[in-house]
Motif scaffolding. Structure first.
Motif, PDB file in Angstrom:
ATOM      1  N   ILE A 189      14.131  69.993  78.066  1.00 45.80           N
ATOM      2  CA  ILE A 189      14.763  69.766  76.761  1.00 45.80           C
ATOM      3  C   ILE A 189      16.269  69.723  76.990  1.00 45.80           C
ATOM      4  N   ALA A 190      16.806  68.510  76.966  1.00 45.81           N
ATOM      5  CA  ALA A 190      18.256  68.337  77.093  1.00 45.81           C
ATOM      6  C   ALA A 190      18.818  68.261  75.674  1.00 45.81           C
ATOM      7  N   SER A 191      19.635  67.260  75.387  1.00 43.11           N
ATOM      8  CA  SER A 191      20.222  67.116  74.052  1.00 43.11           C
ATOM      9  C   SER A 191      20.981  65.793  74.005  1.00 43.11           C
ATOM     10  N   VAL A 192      21.180  65.280  72.778  1.00 42.35           N
ATOM     11  CA  VAL A 192      22.099  64.142  72.639  1.00 42.35           C
ATOM     12  C   VAL A 192      23.487  64.521  73.158  1.00 42.35           C
ATOM     13  N   VAL A 245      13.793  65.210  77.185  1.00 40.86           N
ATOM     14  CA  VAL A 245      13.819  64.884  75.758  1.00 40.86           C
ATOM     15  C   VAL A 245      15.210  65.240  75.243  1.00 40.86           C
ATOM     16  N   LEU A 246      15.797  64.343  74.455  1.00 42.05           N
ATOM     17  CA  LEU A 246      17.159  64.551  73.946  1.00 42.05           C
ATOM     18  C   LEU A 246      17.112  64.668  72.421  1.00 42.05           C
ATOM     19  N   PRO A 247      16.968  65.892  71.909  1.00 43.67           N
ATOM     20  CA  PRO A 247      16.979  66.026  70.450  1.00 43.67           C
ATOM     21  C   PRO A 247      18.391  65.849  69.885  1.00 43.67           C
ATOM     22  N   GLY A 248      18.450  65.373  68.636  1.00 41.41           N
ATOM     23  CA  GLY A 248      19.692  65.478  67.858  1.00 41.41           C
ATOM     24  C   GLY A 248      19.651  66.829  67.144  1.00 41.41           C
ATOM     25  N   LEU A 303      17.488  57.606  60.269  1.00 39.18           N
ATOM     26  CA  LEU A 303      16.221  57.902  59.592  1.00 39.18           C
ATOM     27  C   LEU A 303      16.409  58.837  58.398  1.00 39.18           C
ATOM     28  N   GLY A 304      17.658  59.259  58.130  1.00 41.45           N
ATOM     29  CA  GLY A 304      17.971  59.937  56.873  1.00 41.45           C
ATOM     30  C   GLY A 304      17.623  61.412  56.810  1.00 41.45           C
ATOM     31  N   ARG A 305      17.367  62.025  57.958  1.00 40.50           N
ATOM     32  CA  ARG A 305      17.087  63.473  57.961  1.00 40.50           C
ATOM     33  C   ARG A 305      17.342  64.010  59.356  1.00 40.50           C
ATOM     34  N   VAL A 306      17.539  65.346  59.439  1.00 40.98           N
ATOM     35  CA  VAL A 306      17.557  65.992  60.758  1.00 40.98           C
ATOM     36  C   VAL A 306      16.094  66.202  61.175  1.00 40.98           C
ATOM     37  N   ALA A 307      15.906  66.613  62.433  1.00 41.43           N
ATOM     38  CA  ALA A 307      14.539  66.768  62.947  1.00 41.43           C
ATOM     39  C   ALA A 307      13.952  68.107  62.545  1.00 41.43           C
ATOM     40  N   GLU A 308      12.640  68.148  62.447  1.00 42.33           N
ATOM     41  CA  GLU A 308      11.897  69.405  62.401  1.00 42.33           C
ATOM     42  C   GLU A 308      11.453  69.697  63.839  1.00 42.33           C
ATOM     43  N   PRO A 331      15.644  59.925  73.767  1.00 41.80           N
ATOM     44  CA  PRO A 331      16.262  60.499  72.571  1.00 41.80           C
ATOM     45  C   PRO A 331      15.198  60.685  71.489  1.00 41.80           C
ATOM     46  N   VAL A 332      15.162  61.885  70.906  1.00 38.92           N
ATOM     47  CA  VAL A 332      14.287  62.121  69.740  1.00 38.92           C
ATOM     48  C   VAL A 332      15.257  62.587  68.667  1.00 38.92           C
ATOM     49  N   ASP A 333      15.982  61.608  68.121  1.00 40.92           N
ATOM     50  CA  ASP A 333      17.218  61.903  67.398  1.00 40.92           C
ATOM     51  C   ASP A 333      17.366  61.129  66.100  1.00 40.92           C
ATOM     52  N   GLY A 334      16.256  60.586  65.583  1.00 42.93           N
ATOM     53  CA  GLY A 334      16.342  59.856  64.311  1.00 42.93           C
ATOM     54  C   GLY A 334      17.323  58.693  64.344  1.00 42.93           C
ATOM     55  N   GLY A 335      17.664  58.229  65.556  1.00 37.27           N
ATOM     56  CA  GLY A 335      18.554  57.072  65.686  1.00 37.27           C
ATOM     57  C   GLY A 335      20.028  57.412  65.834  1.00 37.27           C
ATOM     58  N   LEU A 336      20.361  58.705  65.982  1.00 40.45           N
ATOM     59  CA  LEU A 336      21.776  59.105  66.059  1.00 40.45           C
ATOM     60  C   LEU A 336      22.531  58.349  67.151  1.00 40.45           C
ATOM     61  N   LEU A 337      21.902  58.205  68.326  1.00 37.68           N
ATOM     62  CA  LEU A 337      22.591  57.561  69.449  1.00 37.68           C
ATOM     63  C   LEU A 337      22.581  56.036  69.347  1.00 37.68           C
ATOM     64  N   ALA A 338      21.847  55.524  68.367  1.00 36.22           N
ATOM     65  CA  ALA A 338      21.708  54.066  68.291  1.00 36.22           C
ATOM     66  C   ALA A 338      23.007  53.384  67.855  1.00 36.22           C
TER      67      ALA A 338
END
Ligand SMILES: NC(=O)c1ccc[n+]([C@@H]2O[C@H](COP(=O)([O-])OP(=O)(O)OC[C@H]3O[C@@H](n4cnc5c(N)ncnc54)[C@H](O)[C@@H]3O)[C@@H](O)[C@H]2O)c1
Length: 266
Positions: A140-143, A182-185, A214-219, A244-251
């Motif tokens: 588990i890394a991170s954005v 995995v890179l969470p936001g 995607l309009g929300r932070v992750a659960e 990235p599992v970041d709702g598109g933050l890095l996009a």
């Protein structure tokens, strides 16, 4: 749904937050799970919950910054559940927001937990997996490991974790071992950095939502599902990836686009 009936997993930081969601997800999908945590009470609580639901689980209390304790915990996990097939390097920590406020102590502490810790776990687990010719690792890394969003020591350590992922994938592929990150936001957990921000502003997660396409932070479960996939046979040909599992933050810079590019058309 990934099939983890043959999986024996060790999840660091498995007693709370994202780690807790990961141990629940893997157990639901059939895995036996070793829940390792610095906080013995939360590790015991998570393992008891899994066992009560009919899953195989064991609680391990260890500090991942201590290589001797990690080696002992890995041996105890295998004694209780059998040979490990999956390591999830999840435990992490940050509370130092900027370079100016960063002391040498916090630099050392954050790099010790976020980078040295996963390395100690890899050193303990990889030779065992390599001897058996199979295994998977999800880090588990991170954005924060690929862009700067504050927390400089943590971010540098997470960038290190991403590169460590590449090293494991390159060197251990020949032993049948896959390694991905995995890179969470932003994820809605009660970790120290979110506690600090929530104390200042209870609406912090709602306010953050606009930065995410995607309009929300992750659960935590959003991250757990990605971990489960990367740790399963469904990802048999995926190694060395940083997902990235970041709702598109890095996009892209969607707030900048909305405020300056689209607004200028009005
Ligand atoms: N929450 C987020 O927004 C977010 C975003 C990106 C990445 N992450 C990463 O996800 C992972 C989990 O974060 P979280 O928010 O669930 O954190 P959390 O604080 O809710 O849970 C972390 C768990 O790790 C344990 N832990 C801490 N130090 C340890 C050590 N030295 N040895 C063993 N266990 C230890 C804690 O006791 C705790 O149970 C971390 O690696 C974090 O950097 C979180």
């Amino acid at each position: 749904m990934p099939d983890h009936r043959q999986t024996v997993a060790l999840v660091t930081g498995g007693g709370r937050g994202i780690g807790h969601a990961i141990v629940r997800q893997l157990a639901r999908e059939g895995a036996a799970v070793a829940v390792l945590d610095l906080d013995g009470a939360v590790a015991e609580g998570a393992a008891a919950e899994l066992k009560a639901a009919g899953h195989r689980a064991v609680a391990l209390t260890a500090d991942i910054t201590d290589p001797t304790a990690v080696e002992a915990a890995v041996a105890a996990a295998e004694a209780a559940l059998g040979p490990l097939t999956l390591l999830v390097n999840n435990a992490g920590f940050t509370d130092a927001g900027d370079l100016v406020g960063l002391s040498l102590d916090s630099w050392r502490r954050e790099t010790a937990i976020n980078l040295d810790g996963p390395y100690h776990c890899l050193r303990a687990v990889l030779p065992r997996m390599a001897a058996r010719g199979a295994g998977a690792v999800v880090n588990i890394a991170s954005v924060n490991g690929v862009r700067f969003f504050g927390n400089p020591a943590y971010s540098a350590a997470k960038a290190g974790v991403i590169n460590l992922t590449l090293a494991v994938a390159s060197e251990y592929g020949r032993h049948g071992i896959r390694c991905n990150a995995v890179l969470p936001g932003s994820v809605r957990t009660a970790n120290r950095s979110w506690e600090i921000r929530l104390e200042k502003d209870p609406r912090v997660f709602d306010k953050l939502a606009r930065w995410y396409p995607l309009g929300r932070v992750a659960e935590p479960e959003d991250i757990a599902r990605a971990v489960s996939f990367l740790g399963s046979a469904d990802a048999a040909y995926i190694t060395g990836a940083s997902l990235p599992v970041d709702g598109g933050l890095l996009a892209g810079m969607n707030v900048m686009i909305e405020e300056f590019i689209l607004e200028s058309k009005d």
